[in-house]
Design a protein around this motif. Structure first.
Motif, PDB file in Angstrom:
ATOM      1  N   GLY A 203       0.810  -1.215   0.000  1.00 30.79           N
ATOM      2  CA  GLY A 203       0.000   0.000   0.000  1.00 30.79           C
ATOM      3  C   GLY A 203       0.841   1.261   0.000  1.00 30.79           C
ATOM      4  O   GLY A 203       0.570   2.200  -0.759  1.00 30.79           O
ATOM      5  N   VAL A 204       1.870   1.314   0.831  1.00 28.32           N
ATOM      6  CA  VAL A 204       2.706   2.509   0.874  1.00 28.32           C
ATOM      7  C   VAL A 204       3.537   2.632  -0.397  1.00 28.32           C
ATOM      8  O   VAL A 204       3.877   3.750  -0.824  1.00 28.32           O
ATOM      9  CB  VAL A 204       3.589   2.499   2.139  1.00 28.32           C
ATOM     10  CG1 VAL A 204       4.763   1.539   2.004  1.00 28.32           C
ATOM     11  CG2 VAL A 204       4.100   3.892   2.453  1.00 28.32           C
ATOM     12  N   LEU A 205       3.852   1.510  -1.058  1.00 29.75           N
ATOM     13  CA  LEU A 205       4.529   1.583  -2.352  1.00 29.75           C
ATOM     14  C   LEU A 205       3.642   2.257  -3.389  1.00 29.75           C
ATOM     15  O   LEU A 205       4.102   3.133  -4.143  1.00 29.75           O
ATOM     16  CB  LEU A 205       4.908   0.174  -2.811  1.00 29.75           C
ATOM     17  CG  LEU A 205       5.451   0.053  -4.243  1.00 29.75           C
ATOM     18  CD1 LEU A 205       6.792   0.783  -4.367  1.00 29.75           C
ATOM     19  CD2 LEU A 205       5.600  -1.401  -4.652  1.00 29.75           C
ATOM     20  N   CYS A 206       2.367   1.872  -3.420  1.00 24.99           N
ATOM     21  CA  CYS A 206       1.431   2.492  -4.364  1.00 24.99           C
ATOM     22  C   CYS A 206       1.235   3.975  -4.066  1.00 24.99           C
ATOM     23  O   CYS A 206       1.054   4.780  -4.987  1.00 24.99           O
ATOM     24  CB  CYS A 206       0.093   1.760  -4.328  1.00 24.99           C
ATOM     25  SG  CYS A 206       0.139   0.072  -4.967  1.00 24.99           S
ATOM     26  N   GLN A 207       1.282   4.351  -2.793  1.00 23.15           N
ATOM     27  CA  GLN A 207       1.144   5.762  -2.448  1.00 23.15           C
ATOM     28  C   GLN A 207       2.419   6.552  -2.735  1.00 23.15           C
ATOM     29  O   GLN A 207       2.368   7.768  -2.923  1.00 23.15           O
ATOM     30  CB  GLN A 207       0.770   5.896  -0.966  1.00 23.15           C
ATOM     31  CG  GLN A 207      -0.595   5.330  -0.631  1.00 23.15           C
ATOM     32  CD  GLN A 207      -0.923   5.420   0.842  1.00 23.15           C
ATOM     33  OE1 GLN A 207      -0.482   6.315   1.537  1.00 23.15           O
ATOM     34  NE2 GLN A 207      -1.706   4.467   1.336  1.00 23.15           N
ATOM     35  N   SER A 208       3.549   5.863  -2.756  1.00 27.41           N
ATOM     36  CA  SER A 208       4.824   6.550  -3.006  1.00 27.41           C
ATOM     37  C   SER A 208       5.052   6.826  -4.484  1.00 27.41           C
ATOM     38  O   SER A 208       5.740   7.790  -4.834  1.00 27.41           O
ATOM     39  CB  SER A 208       5.988   5.706  -2.459  1.00 27.41           C
ATOM     40  OG  SER A 208       5.853   5.480  -1.074  1.00 27.41           O
ATOM     41  N   MET A 209       4.495   6.002  -5.358  1.00 31.49           N
ATOM     42  CA  MET A 209       4.758   6.149  -6.791  1.00 31.49           C
ATOM     43  C   MET A 209       4.331   7.520  -7.333  1.00 31.49           C
ATOM     44  O   MET A 209       5.116   8.186  -8.018  1.00 31.49           O
ATOM     45  CB  MET A 209       4.071   5.021  -7.559  1.00 31.49           C
ATOM     46  CG  MET A 209       4.752   3.674  -7.444  1.00 31.49           C
ATOM     47  SD  MET A 209       6.382   3.703  -8.222  1.00 31.49           S
ATOM     48  CE  MET A 209       7.379   3.198  -6.840  1.00 31.49           C
ATOM     49  N   PRO A 210       3.097   7.994  -7.080  1.00 30.20           N
ATOM     50  CA  PRO A 210       2.731   9.334  -7.576  1.00 30.20           C
ATOM     51  C   PRO A 210       3.595  10.435  -6.985  1.00 30.20           C
ATOM     52  O   PRO A 210       3.908  11.420  -7.666  1.00 30.20           O
ATOM     53  CB  PRO A 210       1.264   9.479  -7.150  1.00 30.20           C
ATOM     54  CG  PRO A 210       0.771   8.087  -6.979  1.00 30.20           C
ATOM     55  CD  PRO A 210       1.940   7.309  -6.468  1.00 30.20           C
ATOM     56  N   LEU A 211       3.984  10.282  -5.717  1.00 32.65           N
ATOM     57  CA  LEU A 211       4.860  11.276  -5.080  1.00 32.65           C
ATOM     58  C   LEU A 211       6.217  11.315  -5.761  1.00 32.65           C
ATOM     59  O   LEU A 211       6.730  12.395  -6.098  1.00 32.65           O
ATOM     60  CB  LEU A 211       5.015  10.944  -3.594  1.00 32.65           C
ATOM     61  CG  LEU A 211       6.026  11.780  -2.811  1.00 32.65           C
ATOM     62  CD1 LEU A 211       5.575  13.230  -2.726  1.00 32.65           C
ATOM     63  CD2 LEU A 211       6.231  11.192  -1.418  1.00 32.65           C
TER      64      LEU A 211
END
Length: 450
Positions: A203-211
């Motif tokens: 989950g945090v990987l998916c949230q980090s990609m746009p950032l």
């Protein structure tokens, strides 16, 4: 001779039937159910039984079970006071506080009603209901905030729920549970924790990609086809996250159910209600579930509409209120149950509550909010900003390392609590300045829908 054989067969079969009955009763029960049940109590029906009319007696009995079958019934007046404050114009700050307090017993009653329905639907459907209504308060608050275009409130409240479960709830439980069980081994099953932390890292990987995409583009290292590439990436990641959560539910409810079955808890002599059979009919449970959901939606709307007024009155940022205050109060009932079972050295239930809730919010509620916002025409993405995403990543990392050896003590809980305190202080001193569209364009940041 025949009677002796019959009695012997009954003697042999009775324990097997009792064990099978216990197994069937516990199928579909989750750690969330066990946690909420610790706050329930037996209702005194002596007065209700004296009512001569059978229909009225049945209604009063159901009403008593729903409203007074919890130790949190003393907080129900806050629900009525919140409605009165809204229409009597007592002030938005009072409305915000009363609505938050009123959400505490409502969240526990939603869990109770969902479990009552699960008695009639079977373990699989019951498990899906628990997965759907496990964090219904966060979902409703997110929907109302999206409707008003308050994307920051949505992101911060969901982020705060994950941080609260991982650091505050788990930390408090391990700390006080360790102090209450000094000198006693405090084991737990690592398999459940490994599954949850793996999903949280995804989950945090998916949230980090746009950032990372935003910073890579602003630094001139890469180019994108359009300014909304981060939004497109977020929506694609959200679909994948929901698919992963669906696989997790299949893993939990079908193929590896034994990993998530809660520990049995011995009766310690208090007035806890027995959970071996339903106390409400299916129709009554469905009607009350609808009523409680509508009331929860009403109070959630009050919270969303008054959060700015509370922020100005208390001189606190909306981010701090959304990340720290709302998750603590909104999940107080579930958190209290997790701590109670930690005192009883039932850490598998405590981990199931904290990690299970964090996983559900990260892998289901967050991507669902992005997709619902897409349908509503609201440009919400998975870019939670650097400070928020970094805090989440470090919280998951610390939790994962803390749970790696399969046993607990109070120092582990203290470390998690100190991590939460550091993050809380950081957002307390944070004063998010308002960034206009012109400022964003002049700084070279592409528009990312916030």
């Amino acid at each position: 001779e025949g009677r002796k054989m019959d009695s012997s067969a009954v003697a042999v079969a009775a324990p097997l039937l009792e064990a099978g009955g216990k197994e069937m009763r516990h199928l579909g029960r989750t750690a969330h159910n066990m946690s909420s049940s610790s706050l329930r109590k037996k209702s005194d029906t002596s007065l209700v039984r004296k009512v001569p009319c059978a229909a009225l007696r049945g209604f009063l009995s159901t009403l008593q079970e729903v409203l007074f079958g919890t130790k949190l019934f003393v907080l129900f007046p806050a629900v009525l006071l919140a409605v009165v404050a809204r229409y009597m114009r007592f002030g938005q700050v009072w409305l915000f506080v009363l609505s938050l307090i009123g959400l505490i017993p409502l969240a526990e009653r939603l869990s109770f009603l969902t479990e009552q329905i699960a008695f009639y639907t079977g373990p699989t459907v019951g498990g899906l209901l628990n997965a759907t209504f496990g964090n219904v308060t966060e979902v409703i608050i997110a929907l109302f905030a999206l409707r008003e275009g308050k994307i920051t409130v949505v992101k911060c409240s969901l982020l705060g729920s994950i941080l609260s479960n991982l650091l505050l709830v788990l930390g408090t439980s391990l700390f006080f549970g360790g102090l209450a069980n000094l000198g006693v081994e405090q084991p737990y099953d690592r398999k459940q924790a490994d599954v949850s932390t793996g999903l949280l890292i995804l989950g945090v990987l998916c949230q980090s990609m746009p950032l990372m995409l935003r910073y890579a583009v602003s630094a001139g290292e890469h180019a994108v086809n359009s300014d909304d590439s981060g939004l497109v990436l977020s929506r694609a990641c959200s679909v994948l996250m929901i698919l992963a959560y669906g696989a997790y539910l299949y893993f939990q409810l079908k193929t590896h159910r034994q990993l998530f079955e809660p520990q049995e808890v011995e009766d310690d002599g208090d007035d806890l209600v027995s959970e071996d059979e339903a106390v409400l009919g299916f129709t009554s449970a469905m009607v009350w579930l609808a009523v409680m959901t509508v009331i929860t939606a009403l109070l959630s709307e009050y919270v969303v509409s008054t959060i700015e007024a509370a922020s100005e009155s208390w001189e606190l940022s909306v981010s701090f209120i959304s990340i720290i205050l709302i998750p603590i109060v909104g999940n107080a009932a579930e958190h209290a149950g997790a701590i109670i079972f930690a005192f009883k050295n039932k850490l598998d239930i405590t981990l199931g509550v904290s990690l299970g809730s964090a996983t559900q919010i990260s892998m289901f509620v967050v991507p669902l909010s992005v997709l619902v916002a897409w349908v509503m025409g609201v440009p919400m993405d998975l870019d939670f900003n650097l400070l928020e995403t970094g805090s989440l990543f470090l919280a998951i990392l610390v939790t994962s390392f803390t749970l790696q050896d399969g046993s607990s003590h109070y120092l582990k809980g203290l470390l998690l609590l100190l991590c939460y305190a550091v993050i809380g202080v950081c957002f307390f001193v944070l004063r998010r300045r308002s960034v206009s569209l012109a400022d964003r364009l002049s700084s070279g940041f592409p528009q990312n829908g916030r």
